[in-house]
Design a protein around this motif. Structure first.
Motif, PDB file in Angstrom:
ATOM      1  N   PRO A   1      22.369   4.096  26.817  1.00  6.09           N
ATOM      2  CA  PRO A   1      22.455   4.552  25.420  1.00  6.09           C
ATOM      3  C   PRO A   1      21.861   5.942  25.230  1.00  6.09           C
ATOM      4  O   PRO A   1      20.838   6.284  25.834  1.00  6.09           O
ATOM      5  CB  PRO A   1      21.651   3.488  24.663  1.00  6.09           C
ATOM      6  N   ASP A   2      22.506   6.722  24.383  1.00  8.91           N
ATOM      7  CA  ASP A   2      22.084   8.107  24.189  1.00  8.91           C
ATOM      8  C   ASP A   2      20.661   8.230  23.668  1.00  8.91           C
ATOM      9  O   ASP A   2      19.976   9.208  23.944  1.00  8.91           O
ATOM     10  CB  ASP A   2      23.041   8.810  23.215  1.00  8.91           C
ATOM     11  N   GLY A   3      20.204   7.256  22.906  1.00 10.82           N
ATOM     12  CA  GLY A   3      18.891   7.365  22.276  1.00 10.82           C
ATOM     13  C   GLY A   3      17.720   7.039  23.170  1.00 10.82           C
ATOM     14  O   GLY A   3      16.561   7.210  22.763  1.00 10.82           O
ATOM     15  N   VAL A   4      17.969   6.592  24.394  1.00 11.07           N
ATOM     16  CA  VAL A   4      16.875   6.210  25.292  1.00 11.07           C
ATOM     17  C   VAL A   4      16.247   7.457  25.908  1.00 11.07           C
ATOM     18  O   VAL A   4      16.943   8.291  26.487  1.00 11.07           O
ATOM     19  CB  VAL A   4      17.379   5.274  26.407  1.00 11.07           C
ATOM     20  N   THR A   5      14.947   7.598  25.751  1.00 11.25           N
ATOM     21  CA  THR A   5      14.202   8.642  26.442  1.00 11.25           C
ATOM     22  C   THR A   5      13.231   7.971  27.413  1.00 11.25           C
ATOM     23  O   THR A   5      12.894   6.794  27.258  1.00 11.25           O
ATOM     24  CB  THR A   5      13.422   9.538  25.471  1.00 11.25           C
ATOM     25  N   PHE A   6      12.772   8.724  28.381  1.00 10.67           N
ATOM     26  CA  PHE A   6      12.046   8.119  29.486  1.00 10.67           C
ATOM     27  C   PHE A   6      10.638   8.695  29.609  1.00 10.67           C
ATOM     28  O   PHE A   6      10.448   9.910  29.603  1.00 10.67           O
ATOM     29  CB  PHE A   6      12.810   8.336  30.792  1.00 10.67           C
ATOM     30  N   ALA A   7       9.676   7.790  29.749  1.00 11.04           N
ATOM     31  CA  ALA A   7       8.299   8.206  29.987  1.00 11.04           C
ATOM     32  C   ALA A   7       8.144   8.785  31.384  1.00 11.04           C
ATOM     33  O   ALA A   7       7.315   9.678  31.613  1.00 11.04           O
ATOM     34  CB  ALA A   7       7.361   7.011  29.805  1.00 11.04           C
ATOM     35  N   GLU A   8       8.933   8.269  32.320  1.00 14.87           N
ATOM     36  CA  GLU A   8       8.932   8.788  33.684  1.00 14.87           C
ATOM     37  C   GLU A   8      10.354   8.747  34.223  1.00 14.87           C
ATOM     38  O   GLU A   8      11.108   7.822  33.936  1.00 14.87           O
ATOM     39  CB  GLU A   8       8.017   7.953  34.608  1.00 14.87           C
ATOM     40  N   ILE A   9      10.692   9.761  35.012  1.00 13.66           N
ATOM     41  CA  ILE A   9      11.945   9.782  35.757  1.00 13.66           C
ATOM     42  C   ILE A   9      11.589   9.920  37.227  1.00 13.66           C
ATOM     43  O   ILE A   9      10.803  10.793  37.605  1.00 13.66           O
ATOM     44  CB  ILE A   9      12.860  10.933  35.311  1.00 13.66           C
ATOM     45  N   TRP A  10      12.166   9.047  38.035  1.00 12.81           N
ATOM     46  CA  TRP A  10      11.960   9.076  39.481  1.00 12.81           C
ATOM     47  C   TRP A  10      13.304   9.274  40.145  1.00 12.81           C
ATOM     48  O   TRP A  10      14.299   8.649  39.758  1.00 12.81           O
ATOM     49  CB  TRP A  10      11.343   7.761  39.961  1.00 12.81           C
ATOM     50  N   SER A  11      13.351  10.129  41.161  1.00 14.44           N
ATOM     51  CA  SER A  11      14.633  10.334  41.822  1.00 14.44           C
ATOM     52  C   SER A  11      14.483  10.900  43.221  1.00 14.44           C
ATOM     53  O   SER A  11      13.705  11.830  43.451  1.00 14.44           O
ATOM     54  CB  SER A  11      15.527  11.276  40.996  1.00 14.44           C
ATOM     55  N   ASN A  12      15.239  10.315  44.118  1.00 14.81           N
ATOM     56  CA  ASN A  12      15.561  10.917  45.409  1.00 14.81           C
ATOM     57  C   ASN A  12      17.029  11.312  45.270  1.00 14.81           C
ATOM     58  O   ASN A  12      17.919  10.564  45.658  1.00 14.81           O
ATOM     59  CB  ASN A  12      15.351   9.907  46.537  1.00 14.81           C
ATOM     60  N   PRO A  13      17.290  12.474  44.658  1.00 23.23           N
ATOM     61  CA  PRO A  13      18.654  12.775  44.225  1.00 23.23           C
ATOM     62  C   PRO A  13      19.606  13.021  45.388  1.00 23.23           C
ATOM     63  O   PRO A  13      19.190  13.396  46.485  1.00 23.23           O
ATOM     64  CB  PRO A  13      18.482  14.030  43.365  1.00 23.23           C
ATOM     65  N   PRO A  14      20.891  12.815  45.144  1.00 19.56           N
ATOM     66  CA  PRO A  14      21.902  12.944  46.209  1.00 19.56           C
ATOM     67  C   PRO A  14      22.223  14.403  46.507  1.00 19.56           C
ATOM     68  O   PRO A  14      23.168  14.976  45.967  1.00 19.56           O
ATOM     69  CB  PRO A  14      23.103  12.205  45.624  1.00 19.56           C
ATOM     70  N   THR A  15      21.454  15.013  47.392  1.00 18.65           N
ATOM     71  CA  THR A  15      21.647  16.429  47.691  1.00 18.65           C
ATOM     72  C   THR A  15      23.008  16.709  48.323  1.00 18.65           C
ATOM     73  O   THR A  15      23.512  17.837  48.226  1.00 18.65           O
ATOM     74  CB  THR A  15      20.543  16.926  48.639  1.00 18.65           C
ATOM     75  N   HIS A  16      23.615  15.704  48.920  1.00 14.63           N
ATOM     76  CA  HIS A  16      24.896  15.936  49.590  1.00 14.63           C
ATOM     77  C   HIS A  16      26.066  16.111  48.613  1.00 14.63           C
ATOM     78  O   HIS A  16      27.179  16.392  49.050  1.00 14.63           O
ATOM     79  CB  HIS A  16      25.188  14.792  50.567  1.00 14.63           C
ATOM     80  N   ILE A  17      25.824  15.963  47.317  1.00 17.28           N
ATOM     81  CA  ILE A  17      26.884  16.279  46.358  1.00 17.28           C
ATOM     82  C   ILE A  17      26.989  17.787  46.144  1.00 17.28           C
ATOM     83  O   ILE A  17      27.889  18.244  45.439  1.00 17.28           O
ATOM     84  CB  ILE A  17      26.679  15.560  45.005  1.00 17.28           C
ATOM     85  N   GLY A  18      26.078  18.552  46.744  1.00 21.96           N
ATOM     86  CA  GLY A  18      26.128  20.005  46.640  1.00 21.96           C
ATOM     87  C   GLY A  18      25.220  20.523  45.545  1.00 21.96           C
ATOM     88  O   GLY A  18      24.811  19.789  44.643  1.00 21.96           O
ATOM     89  N   LYS A  19      24.906  21.811  45.644  1.00 22.68           N
ATOM     90  CA  LYS A  19      23.954  22.405  44.700  1.00 22.68           C
ATOM     91  C   LYS A  19      24.453  22.312  43.265  1.00 22.68           C
ATOM     92  O   LYS A  19      23.694  21.955  42.351  1.00 22.68           O
ATOM     93  CB  LYS A  19      23.697  23.860  45.070  1.00 22.68           C
ATOM     94  N   ALA A  20      25.739  22.620  43.038  1.00 17.34           N
ATOM     95  CA  ALA A  20      26.259  22.581  41.663  1.00 17.34           C
ATOM     96  C   ALA A  20      26.184  21.173  41.100  1.00 17.34           C
ATOM     97  O   ALA A  20      25.793  20.968  39.943  1.00 17.34           O
ATOM     98  CB  ALA A  20      27.694  23.093  41.642  1.00 17.34           C
ATOM     99  N   GLY A  21      26.547  20.182  41.921  1.00 18.35           N
ATOM    100  CA  GLY A  21      26.493  18.803  41.453  1.00 18.35           C
ATOM    101  C   GLY A  21      25.070  18.343  41.189  1.00 18.35           C
ATOM    102  O   GLY A  21      24.801  17.636  40.203  1.00 18.35           O
ATOM    103  N   LEU A  22      24.150  18.741  42.061  1.00 20.19           N
ATOM    104  CA  LEU A  22      22.751  18.373  41.883  1.00 20.19           C
ATOM    105  C   LEU A  22      22.184  19.004  40.622  1.00 20.19           C
ATOM    106  O   LEU A  22      21.482  18.344  39.842  1.00 20.19           O
ATOM    107  CB  LEU A  22      21.954  18.812  43.111  1.00 20.19           C
TER     108      LEU A  22
END
Length: 206
Positions: free
Chosen positions: A123-144
């Motif tokens: 839902p658009d209204g949800v905000t997060f106290a913490e965000i954790w991520s091991n993001p997918p770097t293999h999608i490329g710099k623009a995608g990341l």
């Protein structure tokens, strides 16, 4: 197990199931994994560094926490275990990953506080106290960059994001890019070729 297509919405790889075991903060975890999902053969080294070096939430932590790119749910399950008063969102484009994350949360009796969803279903209204991520770097710099530009602004004004990035896949340039966007970024650890970044000061909330 192959990780091919782990960033696809519907993996092509035949589903071969397995289990992995790991420990974080004195707790032991056994999670179901499958081919077609990121790092199905072991706990990803970057995720392991993140969970070891970042400041895990504690029992008093409340609100919504986000595991961005949750895969089969190792970070999601650790966050929900460490913060029993919080709600943890596990978000991933990969349908197979979401099924496994849901299964793993249920097996650990965390299902009442874990919400596993596709990106467009948060839902658009949800905000997060913490965000954790091991993001997918293999999608490329623009995608990341697009991924982080979409989700980091949903951090609460006093919230913290924890990111782990392979140094050889742009960890230092990502640090500089985030600073250029107005974020406050601290490198809190560098281990086994990975940078752990603490990101605060949401410029969208200023």
């Amino acid at each position: 197990m192959s990780t091919e297509h782990y960033f696809s919405a519907e993996p092509d790889a035949p589903m071969r199931r397995g289990e992995i075991e790991f420990s974080v903060a004195g707790r032991d975890y056994r999670l179901a994994v499958a081919s077609g999902v990121f790092s199905a053969g072991r706990l990803d080294p970057g995720t392991a560094v993140l969970l070891r070096k970042a400041a895990l939430p504690t029992a008093p932590t409340e609100g919504a926490l986000l595991d961005l790119g949750c895969g089969y749910g190792p970070i999601t399950c650790v966050l929900a275990s460490e913060a029993p008063r919080a709600t943890v969102w596990g978000v991933d484009v990969n349908a197979r990953a979401r099924e496994l994350a849901t299964e793993n949360a249920a097996a650990l009796k965390l299902a009442d506080r874990v919400r596993v969803a596709a990106p467009d279903d948060v839902p658009d209204g949800v905000t997060f106290a913490e965000i954790w991520s091991n993001p997918p770097t293999h999608i490329g710099k623009a995608g990341l960059h697009a991924l982080l530009e979409r989700w980091l602004p949903r951090l609460a004004p006093d919230g913290t994001a924890w990111l782990v990035i392979n140094r050889h896949l742009g960890g230092d340039s990502l640090h500089a890019w985030l600073v250029g966007l107005g974020w406050q970024v601290e490198r809190v650890a560098s281990q086994k070729g990975f940078r752990v970044l603490r990101v605060t000061g949401n410029p969208a909330a200023a």
